[in-house]
Design a protein around this motif. Structure first.
Motif, PDB file in Angstrom:
ATOM      1  N   GLU A   1     -49.168 -61.626  -8.515  1.00  0.00           N
ATOM      2  CA  GLU A   1     -47.949 -62.383  -8.847  1.00  0.00           C
ATOM      3  C   GLU A   1     -46.865 -61.411  -9.296  1.00  0.00           C
ATOM      4  N   ARG A   2     -45.617 -61.725  -8.943  1.00  0.00           N
ATOM      5  CA  ARG A   2     -44.508 -60.857  -9.361  1.00  0.00           C
ATOM      6  C   ARG A   2     -43.459 -61.658 -10.115  1.00  0.00           C
ATOM      7  N   TYR A   3     -42.841 -61.036 -11.080  1.00  0.00           N
ATOM      8  CA  TYR A   3     -41.921 -61.740 -11.987  1.00  0.00           C
ATOM      9  C   TYR A   3     -40.538 -61.082 -11.968  1.00  0.00           C
ATOM     10  N   ASP A   4     -39.523 -61.921 -12.263  1.00  0.00           N
ATOM     11  CA  ASP A   4     -38.159 -61.383 -12.384  1.00  0.00           C
ATOM     12  C   ASP A   4     -37.998 -60.623 -13.697  1.00  0.00           C
ATOM     13  N   LEU A   5     -38.696 -61.128 -14.716  1.00  0.00           N
ATOM     14  CA  LEU A   5     -38.506 -60.562 -16.059  1.00  0.00           C
ATOM     15  C   LEU A   5     -39.822 -60.665 -16.837  1.00  0.00           C
ATOM     16  N   ILE A   6     -40.219 -59.546 -17.437  1.00  0.00           N
ATOM     17  CA  ILE A   6     -41.409 -59.552 -18.313  1.00  0.00           C
ATOM     18  C   ILE A   6     -40.941 -59.195 -19.717  1.00  0.00           C
ATOM     19  N   LEU A   7     -41.315 -60.027 -20.693  1.00  0.00           N
ATOM     20  CA  LEU A   7     -41.051 -59.703 -22.106  1.00  0.00           C
ATOM     21  C   LEU A   7     -42.406 -59.396 -22.731  1.00  0.00           C
ATOM     22  N   ASP A   8     -42.499 -58.228 -23.354  1.00  0.00           N
ATOM     23  CA  ASP A   8     -43.803 -57.776 -23.841  1.00  0.00           C
ATOM     24  C   ASP A   8     -43.783 -57.568 -25.351  1.00  0.00           C
ATOM     25  N   ALA A   9     -44.613 -58.318 -26.080  1.00  0.00           N
ATOM     26  CA  ALA A   9     -44.718 -58.136 -27.532  1.00  0.00           C
ATOM     27  C   ALA A   9     -45.875 -57.207 -27.866  1.00  0.00           C
ATOM     28  N   LYS A  10     -46.590 -56.743 -26.860  1.00  0.00           N
ATOM     29  CA  LYS A  10     -47.812 -55.972 -27.120  1.00  0.00           C
ATOM     30  C   LYS A  10     -47.903 -54.637 -26.401  1.00  0.00           C
ATOM     31  N   THR A  11     -47.167 -54.462 -25.312  1.00  0.00           N
ATOM     32  CA  THR A  11     -47.230 -53.224 -24.507  1.00  0.00           C
ATOM     33  C   THR A  11     -48.677 -52.723 -24.437  1.00  0.00           C
ATOM     34  N   SER A  12     -49.504 -53.539 -23.832  1.00  0.00           N
ATOM     35  CA  SER A  12     -50.934 -53.266 -23.838  1.00  0.00           C
ATOM     36  C   SER A  12     -51.372 -52.354 -22.691  1.00  0.00           C
ATOM     37  N   GLN A  13     -50.429 -51.997 -21.804  1.00  0.00           N
ATOM     38  CA  GLN A  13     -50.800 -51.152 -20.670  1.00  0.00           C
ATOM     39  C   GLN A  13     -49.764 -50.038 -20.505  1.00  0.00           C
TER      40      GLN A  13
ATOM     41  N   LEU B   1     -46.326 -47.008 -26.402  1.00  0.00           N
ATOM     42  CA  LEU B   1     -44.865 -46.934 -26.618  1.00  0.00           C
ATOM     43  C   LEU B   1     -44.364 -45.506 -26.397  1.00  0.00           C
ATOM     44  N   ILE B   2     -45.184 -44.527 -26.784  1.00  0.00           N
ATOM     45  CA  ILE B   2     -44.802 -43.125 -26.527  1.00  0.00           C
ATOM     46  C   ILE B   2     -44.752 -42.889 -25.007  1.00  0.00           C
ATOM     47  N   LEU B   3     -45.799 -43.377 -24.315  1.00  0.00           N
ATOM     48  CA  LEU B   3     -45.810 -43.263 -22.839  1.00  0.00           C
ATOM     49  C   LEU B   3     -44.573 -43.928 -22.250  1.00  0.00           C
ATOM     50  N   PHE B   4     -44.228 -45.089 -22.823  1.00  0.00           N
ATOM     51  CA  PHE B   4     -43.058 -45.823 -22.350  1.00  0.00           C
ATOM     52  C   PHE B   4     -41.804 -44.958 -22.505  1.00  0.00           C
ATOM     53  N   GLY B   5     -41.671 -44.349 -23.686  1.00  0.00           N
ATOM     54  CA  GLY B   5     -40.510 -43.488 -23.952  1.00  0.00           C
ATOM     55  C   GLY B   5     -40.427 -42.356 -22.945  1.00  0.00           C
TER      56      GLY B   5
END
Ligand SMILES: NC(=O)c1ccc[n+]([C@@H]2O[C@H](COP(=O)([O-])OP(=O)(O)OC[C@H]3O[C@@H](n4cnc5c(N)ncnc54)[C@H](OP(=O)(O)O)[C@@H]3O)[C@@H](O)[C@H]2O)c1
Length: 323
Positions: A210-222, A247-251
Motif C-alpha cells: 500500500e502507498r500513502y500520500d502522507l505518513i505521520l510518524d510518532a514512533k519512527t520505528s524503522q 532519528l539520528i539515521l533520519f537526520g
C-alpha cells in the motif's frame, strides 16, 4: 503543597508523594492551582534518566528539577509584578516544557508565556490533554505535511496521544486514514474512526504494497529508507519523534532521500502552544475532542508513568487533582 518528588533517577513506581513549599511567582510568572495534568514521553524519560541523552537536559546524576510533568490546566491564584497577559482567577492551560517542568504538584509558578486562556466550554481534563499531542498532530499534518483533501494517510503510533488527534484532523480533510499500533488499543482505534488498522507486531506496513500520500510518524520505528516503499510519488513523510537511533539515521539520510527521490522526508520540531487558538476553535466547533485514558487520581501518577511507558494507554493519560 503535595508533589510527586523525584530525588534520583529510578523506576517510576519508586516515586514518592512529598510535602514541599508552595512556590512564589517571580516577576513574569503566575502561580497556578493545578486542576488537571497529563503524562508525556518526557516524564517517562525524565524520572528514569533514560535515554542517557536526556540527562544532558534534566541533570547528569540526578534531576535538576525534582518535579516532572509538562502539561496542565488550572486557575491563576497569584501573579508576578510584570505579568500582563493574565489576572487572578483566569482559567488557563498549556504545554510548559519551554519554561520548565513541575505539573505533578498542587501548584506551579511558571512564566506567563507558557499558558493560554482556557475556553469556558473546555473542561480542565480536556484542556490538559490538548496542548502537546494536539499540536504535534496539527503542526505535523497541516503545517509540515500540508495535508490535502481526500488524501490517503497513514499514522504510525496511531493509538497514542498524537495519533488520536491526528485522526480527527485528517478526517476534517476527508482523508482515508490507516492507523498502525498494537494490543488492546486496536479496538479503541476502530471505535474512534480509523478506516484501516495494522498491528505492527504482526505486519510491517512498509512492505505490504500500500502507498500513502502522507505518513505521520510518532514512533519512527524503522530506518528512513524503509518508508520510501510506502509513499506514493511526491508523497511526504513527517516524523514527530521516535527512537534516538532511527532519528539520528533520519537526520543523516532524509535530506539526501528528499533530493534523490520525488518524496519528502521532514522532521517536526514542536513549537509549544503555537496554534492553540486554532485548536480552541476546532474544539468549540466540536471538530476535535481528546481521547482520554482516565481521569485518574494524583496518587496514581507513579503507576501511570510506568503504564504510559509500557504503551498500555489509549490517547492521553489524564490526572484530575481534585479526584
Ligand atoms: N517533535 C518534537 O518537537 C517533539 C517534542 C516532544 C515529544 N516528541 C515526541 O512525540 C511523540 C509523542 O507521541 P505520543 O504522545 O502520541 O506517544 P504515545 O502516546 O506513547 O503513543 C505512541 C504509540 O505508538 C505505539 N508504538 C510503539 N512502538 C511502535 C511501533 N514500532 N510501531 C507503531 N506504533 C508503535 C505505542 O504503543 P506500544 O508502546 O503499546 O507499542 C503507542 O500507542 C514521542 O515520540 C515524543 O518523543 C516530539
Amino acid at each position: 503543597m503535595k508533589a510527586i518528588f523525584c530525588s534520583h533517577y529510578a523506576s517510576p513506581e519508586q516515586l514518592k508523594i512529598k510535602e514541599v513549599s508552595t512556590p512564589v511567582p517571580a516577576k513574569h510568572e503566575v502561580l497556578v492551582k493545578i486542576h488537571a495534568t497529563a503524562i508525556n514521553d518526557y516524564d517517562w524519560g525524565m524520572v528514569r534518566g533514560k535515554p542517557f541523552l536526556y540527562r544532558l537536559i534534566f541533570g547528569l546524576t540526578k534531576p535538576k528539577r525534582p518535579i516532572a510533568g509538562m502539561e496542565l490546566s488550572g486557575v491563576i491564584e497569584d501573579i508576578g509584578e510584570d505579568v500582563t497577559k493574565f489576572k487572578k482567577g483566569d482559567a488557563v492551560y498549556g504545554d510548559i516544557s519551554e519554561f520548565g517542568f513541575g505539573s505533578f504538584a498542587d501548584y506551579i509558578a511558571i512564566n506567563e508565556k507558557a499558558l493560554v486562556l482556557k475556553p469556558e466550554d473546555m473542561s480542565f481534563e480536556d484542556a490538559t490533554a490538548i496542548p502537546h499531542a494536539a499540536l504535534l498532530a496539527y503542526q505535523g499534518l497541516v503545517e509540515k505535511g500540508k495535508i490535502q483533501k481526500g488524501q490517503k494517510i497513514l499514522i504510525n503510533g496511531a493509538g497514542g496521544g498524537v495519533g488520536t488527534f491526528a485522526l480527527q484532523i485528517a478526517k476534517m480533510y476527508d482523508a482515508e486514514v490507516t492507523g498502525v499500533d498494537t494490543g488492546e488499543k486496536l479496538n479503541n482505534m476502530k471505535a474512534i474512526g480509523y478506516d484501516e488498522i495494522i498491528d505492527y507486531k504482526k505486519e510491517n506496513f512498509t512492505i505490504r504494497g500500500e502507498r500513502y500520500d502522507l505518513i505521520l510518524d510518532a514512533k519512527t520505528s524503522q530506518p528512513t529508507w524503509a518508508y520510501l516503499k510506502a509513499l506514493k510519488p511526491k508523497g511526504k513523510y513527517v516524523t514527530v519523534g521516535g527512537t534516538a537511533g532511527n532519528l539520528i539515521l533520519f537526520g543523516l539520510s532524509s535530506g539526501l532521500l528528499s533530493v534523490l527521490t520525488s518524496k519528502k522526508f521532514l522532521l517536526l520540531a514542536l513549537q509549544p502552544n503555537q496554534g492553540l487558538d486554532t485548536i480552541n476553535q476546532l474544539y468549540t466547533e466540536g471538530k476535535i475532542k481528546p481521547t482520554i485514558d482516565g481521569p485518574y487520581k494524583f496518587e496514581e501518577i507513579p503507576r501511570l508513568i510506568q503504564y504510559f511507558g509500557e504503551g498500555k494507554h489509549t490517547g492521553k493519560v489524564v490526572i484530575n487533582l481534585s479526584k
